[in-house]
Design an enzyme around this catalytic site. Structure first.
Site, PDB file in Angstrom:
ATOM      1  N   GLU A 219      37.224  37.298  46.836  1.00  0.00           N
ATOM      2  CA  GLU A 219      36.819  38.529  46.243  1.00  0.00           C
ATOM      3  C   GLU A 219      37.825  38.286  44.816  1.00  0.00           C
ATOM      4  O   GLU A 219      39.164  38.320  44.823  1.00  0.00           O
ATOM      5  CB  GLU A 219      37.428  39.529  46.952  1.00  0.00           C
ATOM      6  CG  GLU A 219      36.976  40.026  48.272  1.00  0.00           C
ATOM      7  CD  GLU A 219      35.409  40.145  48.097  1.00  0.00           C
ATOM      8  OE1 GLU A 219      34.939  41.152  46.981  1.00  0.00           O
ATOM      9  OE2 GLU A 219      34.761  40.230  48.892  1.00  0.00           O
ATOM     10  N   CYS A 253      40.776  44.896  39.653  1.00  0.00           N
ATOM     11  CA  CYS A 253      39.841  43.670  39.423  1.00  0.00           C
ATOM     12  C   CYS A 253      38.473  44.350  38.955  1.00  0.00           C
ATOM     13  O   CYS A 253      37.565  43.727  38.379  1.00  0.00           O
ATOM     14  CB  CYS A 253      39.668  42.904  40.706  1.00  0.00           C
ATOM     15  SG  CYS A 253      39.179  43.853  42.026  1.00  0.00           S
TER      16      CYS A 253
END
Length: 505
Positions: A219, A253
């Site tokens: 991720e 993110c």
């Protein structure tokens, strides 16, 4: 600095060895055991919620609302989801056979645990990004080494204390440390590695996994753009982009990394965005309790360097930096060039928002495609045709239309990147899939051996014709399946006509 004790290299060795042995005993496989451990994590979160708020505030001055929505709520919800659905998810899936040779046999898929897995958490949402994958790994029936991020030390210290008390240490262990400890951990053979962080470290993790042919879920991140079209409600876009940029001080993110705005609407967007930020944080965001801090001085210095060494753009507001306070003001920069190597190089991961003007939508699409596929693409438009035009010509891990961040909070959706922004996805039932192996099972009965003789030598042309009939679908059968509806309608009309003619006779 919190009193975070790094795990010794010998203890890491002991953890990996003992967890491997204990997984092989089958201890983690029973569903009752898995659900009990997940229930323990739920109880831990509920009983210690205030302590998590305190730790997150010490690490990043994280506002209580952001700590609840970004760290606490996702973990609690994931626990409840698996407590309710694990029995269903773990049940064997019956499969309809395609081969004529297996029409009378049992065909199914079973989700088996990988074995010993390693979960490496991240510092920006240190509770969510550590515990949500951990819950998925437990639900899958694995034993787990959980590496917490030392960059958010207060939260890591609290998680270490609580997890040691709440979950079974014979099959789940916490590891703390920095580069040396993580490097040592990655020398061991795991059956799956789940990593959240930067693409650069993701490559290191993948290289280590490749030595053992170990699967990975990565991720990562990237430069996630927000595209505004000319028909957009500019105040709405300004509100939601500001939310997606300054939530957790931009240390997300999936934060909006830069805005692509029509040149004719840059001034309007700037006015609306300035209005929004002033309403939210006042004239002095530093004094506002709802605005967070950078996680470390190193991160402050990195952002300050990008701002000071930028190659284009004018600061509309913000730009203030207090290194001792780890404070960087919300900052809007217009007139930024796409080829600015500082602001448009790597992911910003801070409260700077560059605005790039474009004249035609195709120009904006071209700029997006020049970067690696982002973790998320944001599009603001009232016209579905324009949204679809952007989606058809770009790639991204996910998409959020007319909002920011909220797709990540919808755990019914898969969350993950593509290419440089990640490998694999998770959340909800996809977390269960991420941490289990899809084991194909074909079960036959010990009878009717005479029917199987067509498979065995000596091979004959007759046997081959029989095998061909069962193993290869005739194109005419495919045609009938594809046109099932029209054929049924035609047959119905024929029957109806026959009945009518018979009545007339």
């Amino acid at each position: 600095m919190a009193d975070l004790q790094y795990t010794s290299l010998d203890s890491i060795t002991d953890a990996v060895t003992s967890l491997r042995v204990n997984f092989d005993t089958g201890k983690t496989r029973p569903l009752a055991f898995r659900k009990f451990q997940i229930q323990q994590i739920y109880d831990m979160m509920v009983a210690n919620e205030e302590r998590f708020y305190e730790a997150l505030a010490k690490d990043m001055n994280k506002p209580r609302s952001e700590a609840m929505s970004g760290d606490i709520a996702p973990v609690i919800e994931e626990c409840l989801y698996f407590l309710e659905n694990l029995d269903r998810l773990a049940k064997d899936e019956k499969i309809k056979p395609r081969s004529g040779l297996n029409k009378m046999e049992t065909v199914k898929v079973r989700r088996d645990p990988f074995g010993l897995v390693c979960v490496i958490g991240c510092w920006n949402y240190p509770v969510q990004l550590s515990l949500v994958p951990l819950i998925g790994a437990i639900a899958g029936g694995n034993s787990v080494v959980l590496k917490l991020s030392e960059v958010s030390p207060h939260t890591a210290a609290l998680l270490t204390e609580l997890l040691t008390r709440y979950i079974d240490q014979t099959v789940y262990r916490v590891v703390n440390g920095a580069v040396d400890e993580t490097t040592h951990l990655l020398t061991y053979q795991f059956d799956h590695i789940f990593y959240t962080g930067s693409p650069g470290v993701g490559k290191i993790v993948m290289t280590a996994a490749a030595k053992h042919l170990c699967g990975v879920t990565l991720e990562l991140g990237g430069k996630s753009p927000a595209v505004i079209t000319t028909d957009t409600d500019m105040q709405l876009a300004a509100n939601r982009i500001a939310f997606g940029k300054f939530y957790n001080s931009g240390q997300t993110c999936i934060a909006v990394d830069y805005v692509l705005c029509p040149a004719s609407h840059v001034e309007e967007f700037t006015k609306c965005f300035t209005k929004t930020v002033t309403q939210w944080y006042g004239k002095d965001p530093k004094a506002n309790k709802d605005y967070g801090r950078m996680v470390s001085v190193r991160h402050v210095d990195r952002i300050a360097s990008l701002l000071q060494e930028r190659e284009s753009g004018d600061i509309v507001f913000g730009g203030d930096i207090d290194r001792d306070e780890r404070y960087i003001a919300p900052t809007l920069i217009t007139g930024v060039k796409f080829n600015d190597s500082k602001l448009m190089g790597d992911e910003l991961f801070g409260p700077l928002l560059p605005v790039i003007a474009y004249h035609e939508l195709d120009e904006a699409i071209t700029m997006i495609k020049k970067n690696h596929p982002p973790l998320v693409l944001y599009v603001f438009s009232k016209k579905s045709a324009l949204v679809e035009r952007v989606l058809q010509n770009t790639q991204s891990g996910g998409v959020c239309i007319n909002d920011t961040l909220m797709h990540q909070a919808e755990y019914a959706l898969p969350f993950g990147g593509v290419g440089n922004s990640g490998i694999g996805n998770y959340h909800g039932h996809r977390s269960f899939r991420a941490f289990t192996h899809e084991r194909a099972i074909l079960q036959k009965k010990q009878k009717n051996e005479f029917l199987m003789a067509v498979r065995y030598p000596p091979y004959t042309s007759g046997n081959m014709r029989v095998l061909r009939t069962f193993m290869m679908t005739h194109p005419y059968i495919v045609y009938l399946r594809q046109n099932r509806g029209p054929i049924r309608a035609a047959l119905f009309l024929i029957v109806l006509l026959f009945w009518y003619m018979k009545r007339r006779a």
